[in-house]
Design a protein around this motif. Structure first.
Motif, mmCIF file in Angstrom:
data_model
loop_
_atom_site.group_PDB
_atom_site.id
_atom_site.type_symbol
_atom_site.label_atom_id
_atom_site.label_comp_id
_atom_site.label_asym_id
_atom_site.label_seq_id
_atom_site.Cartn_x
_atom_site.Cartn_y
_atom_site.Cartn_z
ATOM 1 N N LYS A 15 1.044 -1.119 0.002
ATOM 2 C CA LYS A 15 0.133 -0.165 0.156
ATOM 3 C C LYS A 15 0.616 1.153 0.253
ATOM 4 O O LYS A 15 0.250 2.444 -0.759
ATOM 5 N N LEU A 16 2.106 1.060 0.826
ATOM 6 C CA LEU A 16 2.935 2.436 0.721
ATOM 7 C C LEU A 16 3.782 2.757 -0.792
ATOM 8 O O LEU A 16 3.588 3.797 -1.437
ATOM 9 N N LYS A 21 2.738 9.539 -2.823
ATOM 10 C CA LYS A 21 3.285 10.134 -1.959
ATOM 11 C C LYS A 21 4.233 9.842 -1.089
ATOM 12 O O LYS A 21 5.275 10.449 -1.199
ATOM 13 N N TYR A 22 4.136 8.307 -0.908
ATOM 14 C CA TYR A 22 5.403 7.951 -0.090
ATOM 15 C C TYR A 22 6.471 6.788 -1.096
ATOM 16 O O TYR A 22 7.088 6.417 0.072
ATOM 17 N N ARG A 23 5.536 6.626 -2.092
ATOM 18 C CA ARG A 23 6.944 5.546 -3.346
ATOM 19 C C ARG A 23 8.224 5.771 -2.873
ATOM 20 O O ARG A 23 9.275 4.430 -2.820
ATOM 21 N N TRP A 24 9.014 6.781 -3.125
ATOM 22 C CA TRP A 24 10.340 6.945 -3.176
ATOM 23 C C TRP A 24 10.383 7.344 -1.728
ATOM 24 O O TRP A 24 12.145 6.587 -1.586
ATOM 25 N N ILE A 25 9.696 7.724 -0.667
ATOM 26 C CA ILE A 25 10.354 7.460 0.131
ATOM 27 C C ILE A 25 10.536 5.948 0.212
ATOM 28 O O ILE A 25 11.652 5.493 1.246
ATOM 29 N N VAL A 64 7.323 -2.881 -7.323
ATOM 30 C CA VAL A 64 7.759 -1.731 -8.061
ATOM 31 C C VAL A 64 7.981 -2.866 -9.692
ATOM 32 O O VAL A 64 7.294 -1.874 -10.631
ATOM 33 N N SER A 65 8.097 -3.563 -9.812
ATOM 34 C CA SER A 65 7.792 -4.111 -11.637
ATOM 35 C C SER A 65 6.268 -3.933 -11.633
ATOM 36 O O SER A 65 5.377 -3.912 -12.834
#
Length: 112
Positions: A15-16, A21-25, A64-65
């Motif tokens: 989910k994160l 908004k939180y993907r790169w973190i 990510v894929s």
């Protein structure tokens, strides 16, 4: 109990990652965890220490894929929908390809 905890962690991670908004973190945090000496099971213990890193890396690559695959499918569907709409209602104001005559007759004027 163990399966429920594992499933809850996996679902939370997913989910994160799916939240833009939180993907790169989350990705940077995961990469930091992989290179950090602080682990759930330290890398000092040869095989056991590598298992948690391998699981985290596998989870990151898989999610990510999946995100990339979903975005490519969405773009492909949008392009198909745009092409179908352009074929259905061709009008002169559309930004699609217009008919261009194959021969253009130009009268040359000599410049002296």
């Amino acid at each position: 109990m163990k399966n429920a905890l594992t499933k809850a962690l996996h679902d939370g991670y997913r989910k994160l990652l799916r939240h833009s908004k939180y993907r790169w973190i989350v990705v940077l945090g995961t990469l930091l965890y992989l290179v950090s000496p602080l682990d759930i099971s330290p890398d000092v213990f040869p095989v056991i220490g590598w298992i948690d890193d391998g699981l985290i890396a596998t989870l990151l690559v898989t999610e990510v894929s999946q995100i990339v695959t979903d975005q490519l499918k969405t773009r492909r569907e949008q392009v198909k929908a745009t092409d179908k709409n352009a074929e259905r209602s061709p009008d002169s104001t559309s930004s699609g390809p217009s008919e261009i005559p194959s021969i253009i007759d130009v009268e040359a004027i000599p410049v002296a």
